[in-house]
Design a protein around this motif. Structure first.
Motif, PDB file in Angstrom:
ATOM      1  N   SER A  24       0.858  -1.275   0.091  1.00  0.00           N
ATOM      2  CA  SER A  24      -0.106   0.067  -0.208  1.00  0.00           C
ATOM      3  C   SER A  24       0.942   1.297  -0.071  1.00  0.00           C
ATOM      4  N   TYR A  25       2.098   1.221   0.500  1.00  0.00           N
ATOM      5  CA  TYR A  25       3.077   2.417   0.703  1.00  0.00           C
ATOM      6  C   TYR A  25       3.494   2.376  -0.814  1.00  0.00           C
ATOM      7  N   LEU A  26       3.751   1.461  -1.503  1.00  0.00           N
ATOM      8  CA  LEU A  26       4.546   1.567  -2.866  1.00  0.00           C
ATOM      9  C   LEU A  26       3.487   2.375  -3.755  1.00  0.00           C
ATOM     10  N   ARG A  27       2.111   1.945  -3.407  1.00  0.00           N
ATOM     11  CA  ARG A  27       1.372   2.653  -4.436  1.00  0.00           C
ATOM     12  C   ARG A  27       1.005   3.981  -4.186  1.00  0.00           C
ATOM     13  N   THR A  28       1.122   4.305  -2.782  1.00  0.00           N
ATOM     14  CA  THR A  28       0.756   5.776  -2.065  1.00  0.00           C
ATOM     15  C   THR A  28       1.789   6.628  -2.867  1.00  0.00           C
ATOM     16  N   TYR A  29       3.082   6.163  -2.650  1.00  0.00           N
ATOM     17  CA  TYR A  29       4.258   7.002  -3.097  1.00  0.00           C
ATOM     18  C   TYR A  29       4.173   7.191  -4.852  1.00  0.00           C
ATOM     19  N   GLU A  30       3.862   6.017  -5.491  1.00  0.00           N
ATOM     20  CA  GLU A  30       3.849   6.392  -6.933  1.00  0.00           C
ATOM     21  C   GLU A  30       2.899   7.180  -7.191  1.00  0.00           C
ATOM     22  N   ARG A  31       1.652   7.108  -6.676  1.00  0.00           N
ATOM     23  CA  ARG A  31       0.536   8.171  -6.673  1.00  0.00           C
ATOM     24  C   ARG A  31       1.056   9.659  -6.738  1.00  0.00           C
ATOM     25  N   ARG A  42      19.043  -1.034 -10.284  1.00  0.00           N
ATOM     26  CA  ARG A  42      18.009  -1.556 -11.115  1.00  0.00           C
ATOM     27  C   ARG A  42      16.789  -1.389 -10.193  1.00  0.00           C
ATOM     28  N   VAL A  43      16.847  -1.313  -8.638  1.00  0.00           N
ATOM     29  CA  VAL A  43      15.687  -0.996  -8.109  1.00  0.00           C
ATOM     30  C   VAL A  43      14.723   0.237  -8.345  1.00  0.00           C
ATOM     31  N   THR A  44      15.429   1.164  -8.872  1.00  0.00           N
ATOM     32  CA  THR A  44      14.729   2.290  -9.230  1.00  0.00           C
ATOM     33  C   THR A  44      13.832   2.157 -10.466  1.00  0.00           C
ATOM     34  N   ALA A  45      13.911   1.150 -11.119  1.00  0.00           N
ATOM     35  CA  ALA A  45      13.167   1.060 -12.469  1.00  0.00           C
ATOM     36  C   ALA A  45      11.815   0.334 -12.011  1.00  0.00           C
ATOM     37  N   LEU A  46      11.811  -0.288 -10.705  1.00  0.00           N
ATOM     38  CA  LEU A  46      10.724  -1.129 -10.215  1.00  0.00           C
ATOM     39  C   LEU A  46       9.467  -0.163  -9.933  1.00  0.00           C
ATOM     40  N   LYS A  47       8.387  -0.417 -10.827  1.00  0.00           N
ATOM     41  CA  LYS A  47       7.039   0.010 -10.665  1.00  0.00           C
ATOM     42  C   LYS A  47       5.882  -0.760 -10.462  1.00  0.00           C
ATOM     43  N   LEU A  48       5.091  -0.430  -9.443  1.00  0.00           N
ATOM     44  CA  LEU A  48       4.084  -1.103  -9.223  1.00  0.00           C
ATOM     45  C   LEU A  48       2.826  -0.935 -10.102  1.00  0.00           C
ATOM     46  N   GLY A  49       2.728   0.259 -10.819  1.00  0.00           N
ATOM     47  CA  GLY A  49       1.767   0.798 -11.935  1.00  0.00           C
ATOM     48  C   GLY A  49       0.292   0.541 -11.480  1.00  0.00           C
ATOM     49  N   ALA A  50      -0.491   0.108 -12.387  1.00  0.00           N
ATOM     50  CA  ALA A  50      -1.716  -0.124 -12.328  1.00  0.00           C
ATOM     51  C   ALA A  50      -2.143  -1.331 -12.115  1.00  0.00           C
ATOM     52  N   ARG A  51      -1.422  -2.423 -11.723  1.00  0.00           N
ATOM     53  CA  ARG A  51      -1.740  -3.632 -11.468  1.00  0.00           C
ATOM     54  C   ARG A  51      -2.722  -3.994 -10.237  1.00  0.00           C
TER      55      ARG A  51
END
Ligand code: ATP
Ligand code: MG
Length: 445
Positions: free
Chosen positions: A180-187, A226-235
């Motif tokens: 949920s945090y990954l999604r929060t920051y990506e938004r 390579r960790v900086t390229a990871l994205k959760l995206g809209a999954r």
């Protein structure tokens, strides 16, 4: 909002006290005012962004199945005596006496209080899992408050607490928070990397900090780039699916990423040299699994399926809501000012009238202003009688991601100009098409 009627006290000069760019721009853009060391008023523009960030945090917590409540800022010392932290916490805790000479404190965090709420009302495995959270002001009397809202003494934090019947379920709660945090920051337009951290005074063994890379960050970080390229995206994530959630966590925590506290040179040397990076980061959140540390000390138990009584398994999870404004600006600005990601911008679009008082330009701006509102979005319309240069400088400084510029010359050809703050690119379009573009841009946000 019409700028002529707004309160936006921008500063022309760079404030001498600000050492880093986010602090400088927040002061210059009239977002905050310092009232005492590390204590700020949130002026209208800053308050807008703070509320947008809070809203995203709320939405993603609720999406993960977590339940909002609100605990007070002031707490009785007795709760903290039960856990033993009243004496341990030291000078960072602001201690207060009320008129009856009772010891109180301004909460630096809420483990004790939430455990007290839990033990008063919950006693069975049937009520679990449960995660309660709030977004509330905290006070920590930091030795060196600095960098504006980045290291304040009073600051806004989202802190959430999971209650589970056993360790496995508590570890799922931990993973759920991570996702949920990954999604929060990506938004919010941020890349925040979960890094294995040391546990410190809260205690416990599983903990990750989320770091936004920035040269002005206070933590030293070591990572495989390579960790900086990871994205959760809209999954699509099903937060009740333990395996799916655990897999996402694995994906985001397998590549090397640690702060100096847990850095291991030998392991780091195993990362291919071209990917091995040392840098600095801003901590924007942290998750902890600490088991029964508080529940045991404070008698928060649940009856399990087989009828035995066990201390409830817990973890606590924080997001630095007010610090995020600084972190976003550190990650997204140029030499003219802030560049807000669309997800957190204080206004969705700026409208600049190049010739205030010109009947046609005024009418076109009014029409655009209304069309933006009709989309359910908010425009900041610079309707002041000012030079174009000054209006552009203000818009660039406050960082709205999109600007529509309206002037008599363009209107003769039936067009206005739509400009991206990020790329500086402009296109001329009929006003209706500019509005359509704005609608498309914000449709997915
Ligand atoms: P730090 O190491 O930066 O002092 P912390 O590890 O003590 O922070 P936590 O207890 O993990 O902080 O709090 C959760 C989040 O609250 C942090 O990740 C950070 O984003 C934010 N935060 C902590 N202290 C401050 C502060 N003084 N000002 C603004 N935000 C803060
Ligand atoms: Mg922390």
């Amino acid at each position: 909002m019409r700028l002529s009627r707004y309160f936006l006290p921008v500063l022309k000069e760079n404030p001498a006290e600000a050492q880093i760019v986010s602090h400088r721009y927040m002061l210059r853009a009239g977002m905050i005012k310092q009232q005492a060391a590390g204590i700020y008023s949130w002026l209208p523009l800053g308050y807008r962004v703070l509320k947008r960030i809070e809203q995203i945090v709320h939405e993603e917590q609720v999406r993960a199945g977590h339940i909002p409540l609100l605990m007070p800022t002031l707490q009785p010392a007795d709760l903290w005596r039960e856990s033993g932290r009243y004496d341990d916490y030291g000078q960072e805790m602001l201690r207060i006496k009320d008129r009856h000479e009772r010891d109180m404190l301004y909460g630096p965090t809420n483990e004790e209080m939430i455990t007290d709420i839990f033990r008063s009302h919950v006693g069975s495995y049937k009520d679990l899992p449960m995660t309660l959270y709030h977004i509330q002001w905290k006070f920590r009397d930091e030795v060196r408050p600095r960098f504006g809202v980045m290291r304040g003494r009073e600051f806004l934090m989202k802190d959430g607490y999971n209650f589970d019947v056993d360790r496995e379920s508590a570890l799922h709660a931990y993973n759920r928070h991570m996702v949920s945090y990954l999604r929060t920051y990506e938004r919010m337009g941020l890349t925040a990397i979960p890094m294995r951290a040391a546990s410190g005074p809260i205690g416990g063994d599983n903990t990750h900090e989320f770091l936004v890379l920035a040269s002005t960050g206070e933590s030293e970080v070591f990572y495989d780039d390579r960790v900086t390229a990871l994205k959760l995206g809209a999954r699509d994530i099903d937060y009740d699916n333990w395996d799916q959630v655990a897999k996402v966590c694995e994906e985001f925590t397998t590549l090397y990423a640690r702060t100096d506290e847990t850095h291991d040179e030998a392991v780091f040397n195993g990362v291919p040299e071209e990917h091995r990076k040392v840098g600095r980061g801003i901590e924007v959140g942290q998750i902890f699994y600490f088991g029964t540390k508080y529940s045991e000390a404070m008698g928060a138990t649940v009856v399990t399926k087989d009828g035995s009584k066990v201390p409830v398994e817990m973890g606590s999870h924080g997001i630095g809501v007010s610090r995020l404004l600084g972190a976003i600006i550190e990650a997204s600005h140029d030499d003219k000012g802030i560049i807000w990601p669309e997800g957190v911008t204080p206004f969705h679009v700026g409208i600049v009238n190049l010739k205030q008082g010109d009947a046609e330009a005024d009418a076109a701006c009014e029409a655009l202003y209304k069309s933006v509102a009709a989309l359910g979005l908010e425009a900041l319309y610079d309707d002041r009688d000012e030079r174009a240069g000054g209006k552009f400088a203000t818009m660039d400084l406050i960082g709205l991601p999109w600007r529509i510029t309206v002037g008599p010359r363009g209107l003769k050809n039936g067009v206005v100009e739509l400009t991206s703050r990020r790329t500086g690119e402009s296109v001329e379009l009929p006003p209706e098409q500019a509005i359509e573009r704005i609608a498309q841009i914000y449709a997915g946000i």
